[in-house]
Design a protein around this motif. Structure first.
Motif, PDB file in Angstrom:
ATOM      1  N   SER A  34      18.695  79.894 -42.698  1.00 47.87           N
ATOM      2  CA  SER A  34      18.688  80.560 -41.397  1.00 47.87           C
ATOM      3  C   SER A  34      18.680  79.510 -40.295  1.00 47.87           C
ATOM      4  N   LEU A  35      18.919  79.967 -39.089  1.00 48.41           N
ATOM      5  CA  LEU A  35      18.905  79.103 -37.910  1.00 48.41           C
ATOM      6  C   LEU A  35      17.880  79.629 -36.913  1.00 48.41           C
ATOM      7  N   ALA A  36      17.372  78.747 -36.088  1.00 49.89           N
ATOM      8  CA  ALA A  36      16.477  79.132 -35.000  1.00 49.89           C
ATOM      9  C   ALA A  36      16.978  78.450 -33.734  1.00 49.89           C
ATOM     10  N   LEU A  37      16.775  79.114 -32.595  1.00 46.36           N
ATOM     11  CA  LEU A  37      17.218  78.582 -31.314  1.00 46.36           C
ATOM     12  C   LEU A  37      16.086  78.705 -30.304  1.00 46.36           C
ATOM     13  N   ILE A  38      15.842  77.625 -29.594  1.00 43.12           N
ATOM     14  CA  ILE A  38      14.864  77.631 -28.506  1.00 43.12           C
ATOM     15  C   ILE A  38      15.540  77.035 -27.280  1.00 43.12           C
ATOM     16  N   MET A  39      15.421  77.729 -26.154  1.00 47.35           N
ATOM     17  CA  MET A  39      15.920  77.204 -24.883  1.00 47.35           C
ATOM     18  C   MET A  39      14.721  77.084 -23.955  1.00 47.35           C
ATOM     19  N   ASP A  40      14.532  75.889 -23.402  1.00 43.86           N
ATOM     20  CA  ASP A  40      13.435  75.734 -22.458  1.00 43.86           C
ATOM     21  C   ASP A  40      13.819  74.797 -21.319  1.00 43.86           C
ATOM     22  N   VAL A  44       6.298  73.433 -19.555  1.00 43.67           N
ATOM     23  CA  VAL A  44       7.682  73.598 -19.975  1.00 43.67           C
ATOM     24  C   VAL A  44       7.920  75.104 -20.055  1.00 43.67           C
ATOM     25  N   TRP A  45       8.904  75.604 -19.320  1.00 43.65           N
ATOM     26  CA  TRP A  45       9.153  77.041 -19.237  1.00 43.65           C
ATOM     27  C   TRP A  45      10.085  77.470 -20.368  1.00 43.65           C
ATOM     28  N   VAL A  46       9.677  78.484 -21.121  1.00 39.24           N
ATOM     29  CA  VAL A  46      10.442  78.988 -22.263  1.00 39.24           C
ATOM     30  C   VAL A  46      11.385  80.098 -21.798  1.00 39.24           C
ATOM     31  N   HIS A  47      12.682  79.925 -22.085  1.00 40.04           N
ATOM     32  CA  HIS A  47      13.707  80.869 -21.652  1.00 40.04           C
ATOM     33  C   HIS A  47      14.318  81.703 -22.773  1.00 40.04           C
ATOM     34  N   TRP A  48      14.221  81.213 -24.014  1.00 38.18           N
ATOM     35  CA  TRP A  48      14.892  81.934 -25.106  1.00 38.18           C
ATOM     36  C   TRP A  48      14.292  81.449 -26.416  1.00 38.18           C
ATOM     37  N   VAL A  49      13.913  82.373 -27.273  1.00 37.28           N
ATOM     38  CA  VAL A  49      13.413  82.055 -28.606  1.00 37.28           C
ATOM     39  C   VAL A  49      14.052  83.052 -29.567  1.00 37.28           C
ATOM     40  N   ALA A  50      14.795  82.540 -30.547  1.00 34.00           N
ATOM     41  CA  ALA A  50      15.445  83.401 -31.538  1.00 34.00           C
ATOM     42  C   ALA A  50      15.365  82.714 -32.896  1.00 34.00           C
ATOM     43  N   TRP A  51      15.178  83.487 -33.946  1.00 36.71           N
ATOM     44  CA  TRP A  51      15.095  82.915 -35.293  1.00 36.71           C
ATOM     45  C   TRP A  51      15.632  83.914 -36.306  1.00 36.71           C
ATOM     46  N   ASN A  52      15.762  83.436 -37.554  1.00 41.52           N
ATOM     47  CA  ASN A  52      16.396  84.202 -38.629  1.00 41.52           C
ATOM     48  C   ASN A  52      17.823  84.584 -38.257  1.00 41.52           C
ATOM     49  N   ILE A  53      18.483  83.661 -37.546  1.00 44.17           N
ATOM     50  CA  ILE A  53      19.896  83.815 -37.229  1.00 44.17           C
ATOM     51  C   ILE A  53      20.669  83.546 -38.512  1.00 44.17           C
ATOM     52  N   ILE A  54      21.609  84.397 -38.814  1.00 48.50           N
ATOM     53  CA  ILE A  54      22.388  84.265 -40.044  1.00 48.50           C
ATOM     54  C   ILE A  54      23.207  82.979 -39.971  1.00 48.50           C
ATOM     55  N   ALA A  55      22.996  82.101 -40.926  1.00 47.64           N
ATOM     56  CA  ALA A  55      23.600  80.769 -40.901  1.00 47.64           C
ATOM     57  C   ALA A  55      25.106  80.785 -41.076  1.00 47.64           C
ATOM     58  N   SER A  56      25.666  81.855 -41.604  1.00 49.02           N
ATOM     59  CA  SER A  56      27.114  81.887 -41.850  1.00 49.02           C
ATOM     60  C   SER A  56      27.929  82.135 -40.594  1.00 49.02           C
ATOM     61  N   HIS A  57      27.281  82.457 -39.480  1.00 48.58           N
ATOM     62  CA  HIS A  57      28.006  82.707 -38.232  1.00 48.58           C
ATOM     63  C   HIS A  57      28.236  81.391 -37.492  1.00 48.58           C
ATOM     64  N   ALA A  58      29.500  80.976 -37.404  1.00 42.70           N
ATOM     65  CA  ALA A  58      29.817  79.750 -36.675  1.00 42.70           C
ATOM     66  C   ALA A  58      29.912  80.019 -35.176  1.00 42.70           C
ATOM     67  N   ASP A  59      30.203  81.262 -34.806  1.00 47.75           N
ATOM     68  CA  ASP A  59      30.296  81.635 -33.399  1.00 47.75           C
ATOM     69  C   ASP A  59      29.128  82.557 -33.097  1.00 47.75           C
ATOM     70  N   MET A  60      28.252  82.135 -32.198  1.00 45.85           N
ATOM     71  CA  MET A  60      27.015  82.879 -31.970  1.00 45.85           C
ATOM     72  C   MET A  60      27.158  84.002 -30.953  1.00 45.85           C
ATOM     73  N   ASP A  61      28.353  84.250 -30.429  1.00 50.69           N
ATOM     74  CA  ASP A  61      28.535  85.366 -29.497  1.00 50.69           C
ATOM     75  C   ASP A  61      28.027  86.655 -30.122  1.00 50.69           C
ATOM     76  N   ASP A  62      27.291  87.417 -29.368  1.00 47.46           N
ATOM     77  CA  ASP A  62      26.808  88.745 -29.752  1.00 47.46           C
ATOM     78  C   ASP A  62      25.777  88.761 -30.875  1.00 47.46           C
ATOM     79  N   ILE A  63      25.432  87.640 -31.455  1.00 46.73           N
ATOM     80  CA  ILE A  63      24.416  87.655 -32.505  1.00 46.73           C
ATOM     81  C   ILE A  63      23.098  88.164 -31.947  1.00 46.73           C
ATOM     82  N   PHE A  64      22.758  87.745 -30.737  1.00 52.62           N
ATOM     83  CA  PHE A  64      21.461  88.095 -30.166  1.00 52.62           C
ATOM     84  C   PHE A  64      21.406  89.543 -29.710  1.00 52.62           C
ATOM     85  N   SER A  65      22.536  90.093 -29.273  1.00 53.46           N
ATOM     86  CA  SER A  65      22.532  91.463 -28.775  1.00 53.46           C
ATOM     87  C   SER A  65      22.786  92.486 -29.870  1.00 53.46           C
TER      88      SER A  65
END
Length: 148
Positions: free
Chosen positions: A40-46, A57-78
């Motif tokens: 899996s992948l995890a993403l943090i934006m701060d 440090v201000w946290v803007h985005w936290v996402a995890w258990n992103i499916i690793a097979s997706h090379a294009d992350m568009d729409d994964i979060f929504s």
């Protein structure tokens, strides 16, 4: 592993519509070179520059258990294909740049993990970072700037 965006170059300016008060649109992100053993992948934006303005440090985005097979992350979060955590806006999901004083640099950190993380939605950046300990295979960063 590499994290890029069609919306802005590394170190470049994040588009206005991605700003918290200007549309709050998630920037398109793409990943390449994911290690084969990634589960899996995890993403943090701060915003480390917020330290001077708000004392942390201000946290803007936290996402995890992103499916690793997706090379294009568009729409994964929504599309509910991952877990989303709390931002420092007190909201779940993406919270775009919102510098209170001057141009800030925002850091997108992508982590390739050897497992999924057993955390509930709305977990914090600190909880995700603790859960990732000992599971990070590789990481990549992408930075962008934004001015009020």
């Amino acid at each position: 592993m590499r994290l890029t965006s069609d919306a802005f170059s590394d170190g470049g300016e994040i588009p206005r519509e991605c700003g918290y008060k200007n549309g709050n649109k998630e920037p398109a992100l793409a990943i390449s070179g994911i290690p084969n053993e990634t589960e899996s992948l995890a993403l943090i934006m701060d915003d480390p520059d917020a330290m001077g303005a708000v004392g942390k440090v201000w946290v803007h985005w936290v996402a995890w258990n992103i499916i690793a097979s997706h090379a294009d992350m568009d729409d994964i979060f929504s599309n509910s294909r991952c877990n989303l955590g709390m931002t420092d806006f007190g909201e779940v999901g993406y919270g775009g740049p919102a510098p209170p004083d001057k141009r800030h640099t925002y850091v997108f950190k992508l982590y390739a993990l050897d497992s999924e993380l057993d955390l509930p939605d709305k977990s914090t950046k600190a909880e995700v970072e603790k859960a990732m300990e000992g599971h990070i295979l590789e990481q990549a960063t992408l930075t962008g700037t934004y001015a009020p």
